[in-house]
Motif scaffolding. Structure first.
Motif, short mmCIF file in Angstrom:
data_model
loop_
_atom_site.label_atom_id
_atom_site.label_comp_id
_atom_site.label_asym_id
_atom_site.label_seq_id
_atom_site.Cartn_x
_atom_site.Cartn_y
_atom_site.Cartn_z
N GLY A 6 27.12 38.44 25.30
CA GLY A 6 27.83 38.58 24.05
C GLY A 6 28.85 37.48 23.87
O GLY A 6 29.33 36.90 24.84
N PHE A 7 29.17 37.20 22.63
CA PHE A 7 30.14 36.14 22.34
C PHE A 7 31.48 36.44 23.01
O PHE A 7 32.16 35.53 23.49
N THR A 8 31.87 37.71 23.07
CA THR A 8 33.16 38.09 23.62
C THR A 8 33.29 37.69 25.09
O THR A 8 34.33 37.18 25.51
N GLN A 9 32.23 37.91 25.86
CA GLN A 9 32.28 37.57 27.29
C GLN A 9 32.44 36.06 27.50
O GLN A 9 33.29 35.62 28.28
N VAL A 10 31.64 35.29 26.80
CA VAL A 10 31.71 33.83 26.94
C VAL A 10 33.06 33.32 26.46
O VAL A 10 33.70 32.49 27.09
N MET A 14 35.79 31.21 28.58
CA MET A 14 36.21 29.89 28.12
C MET A 14 37.73 29.83 27.95
O MET A 14 38.37 28.85 28.35
N THR A 15 38.30 30.86 27.38
CA THR A 15 39.75 30.91 27.19
C THR A 15 40.48 30.91 28.52
O THR A 15 41.50 30.24 28.70
N GLN A 36 26.36 25.93 30.20
CA GLN A 36 27.81 26.07 30.05
C GLN A 36 28.32 27.50 30.28
O GLN A 36 29.31 27.69 31.01
N PRO A 37 27.69 28.54 29.70
CA PRO A 37 28.18 29.90 29.96
C PRO A 37 28.15 30.26 31.45
O PRO A 37 29.03 30.98 31.94
N HIS A 88 33.90 44.54 32.95
CA HIS A 88 34.81 43.39 33.04
C HIS A 88 34.04 42.17 32.54
O HIS A 88 32.93 41.90 33.01
N PRO A 89 34.59 41.43 31.58
CA PRO A 89 33.82 40.32 30.98
C PRO A 89 33.37 39.26 31.97
O PRO A 89 32.25 38.74 31.85
N VAL A 90 34.20 38.95 32.96
CA VAL A 90 33.81 37.94 33.94
C VAL A 90 32.70 38.48 34.84
O VAL A 90 31.72 37.78 35.12
N VAL A 91 32.84 39.70 35.29
CA VAL A 91 31.81 40.32 36.14
C VAL A 91 30.48 40.38 35.40
O VAL A 91 29.43 40.03 35.96
#
Length: 291
Positions: A6-10, A14-15, A36-37, A88-91
């Motif tokens: 999903g866009f949110t995870q990437v 990135m942030t 890149q992701p 967790h978005p990174v996980v």
């Protein structure tokens, strides 16, 4: 290679990288778009575990947080497991990267082990201890990036090892002022003893000859690793492999800046960000060079 993320995870990853690791943020944007992701996930993972030491008041709490990441990594690699990953978005992005690119668990675990050892570290007794730590952290991330790009080449691995060590040493030198504020000196003790210096001398922050010579020795070690990596440039595969090693450009720039301030690691000039770095990286990427 296209992650179903999903866009949110990437965006989260990135942030995170842009905030805490701006140079790698720029370098990752110059890698092929499909990968890149994956690299943002890897760099975010590194940031998450690296920040633990600086954000906890007790070692026990730090170990608990590292256990969270160890359990997550084990679950990601547990084939046929019905264990649910933490939300967790990174996980979650890392899990997709591992599956899509068939990443090797050993590098992710080795990085985590090194960070756990670092929780209680107050100094390095021997220079080799520092080099091993840099190999297990910085170099591991380069190995993973090569895997993400499908690059299996012994010369590329050697370059990854040397650039990782150079980058890790430079990271320590860059953070000299920060460590001083925490009453820590991570210049290896064997280097300090060679020049008749001491940790107290570094804590005072005076640009004494022995402090300068100790810093020079460590910077020279980083430069030697860079030169070895550069000597192998013609042996690595053409194309994307060179872009993997673009962080070496920023590492070399810092060493040049350190030389300009006569190897005083506490110089205020070292805090300044080079405004030309984005264009320099773009030019190097265009020429498929990392030096």
């Amino acid at each position: 290679m296209k992650l179903k993320s999903g866009f949110t995870q990437v965006s989260h990853c990135m942030t995170l990288v842009r905030k805490h690791d701006y140079e790698h943020y720029l370098c990752t944007l110059l890698l092929p778009k499909p990968v890149q992701p994956v690299v943002f996930a890897l760099r975010s993972y590194n940031i998450e575990v690296a920040l633990i030491k600086d954000t906890v008041s007790e070692v026990a709490i730090g170990k608990m947080k590292l256990t969270f990441w160890r359990d997550a990594i084990n679950t990601i690699f547990k084939k046929g497991s019905n264990d649910k990953l933490p939300d967790h978005p990174v996980v979650n992005l890392l899990a997709q990267a591992v599956k899509e690119c068939n990443l090797n668990k050993i590098w992710l675990s080795r990085l985590l082990d090194a960070r756990e050892t670092d929780l209680t570290r107050t100094s390095y007794h021997q220079t080799k201890e520092l080099e091993d730590y840099c190999e297990n952290t910085s170099s591991s991330l380069f190995y993973l990036t090569l895997e993400a790009l499908g690059i299996k080449d012994v010369h590329s691995d050697h370059v990854a090892s040397h650039i990782g060590k150079a980058q890790g040493i430079v990271t320590l030198l860059r953070a000299a002022g920060y460590y001083r504020s925490k009453r820590q000196v991570l210049i290896p003790l064997d280097i300090l003893m060679r020049h008749g210096s001491s940790q107290e001398e570094f804590l005072r922050g005076e640009a004494t000859p022995s402090l300068i010579n100790s810093t020079y020795d460590l910077a020279s070690l980083a430069n030697a690793h860079l030169l070895k990596a550069i000597s192998l440039a013609d042996k690595i595969p053409k194309g994307a492999a060179a872009r993997v090693f673009l962080p070496a450009v920023a590492t070399r720039s810092f060493l040049e800046d350190l030389e300009r301030v006569d190897f005083n690691p506490y110089s205020e000039r070292l805090r300044l960000r080079r405004p030309s770095l984005p264009m320099t990286l773009l030019w190097k990427a265009f020429r498929n060079k990392y030096y």
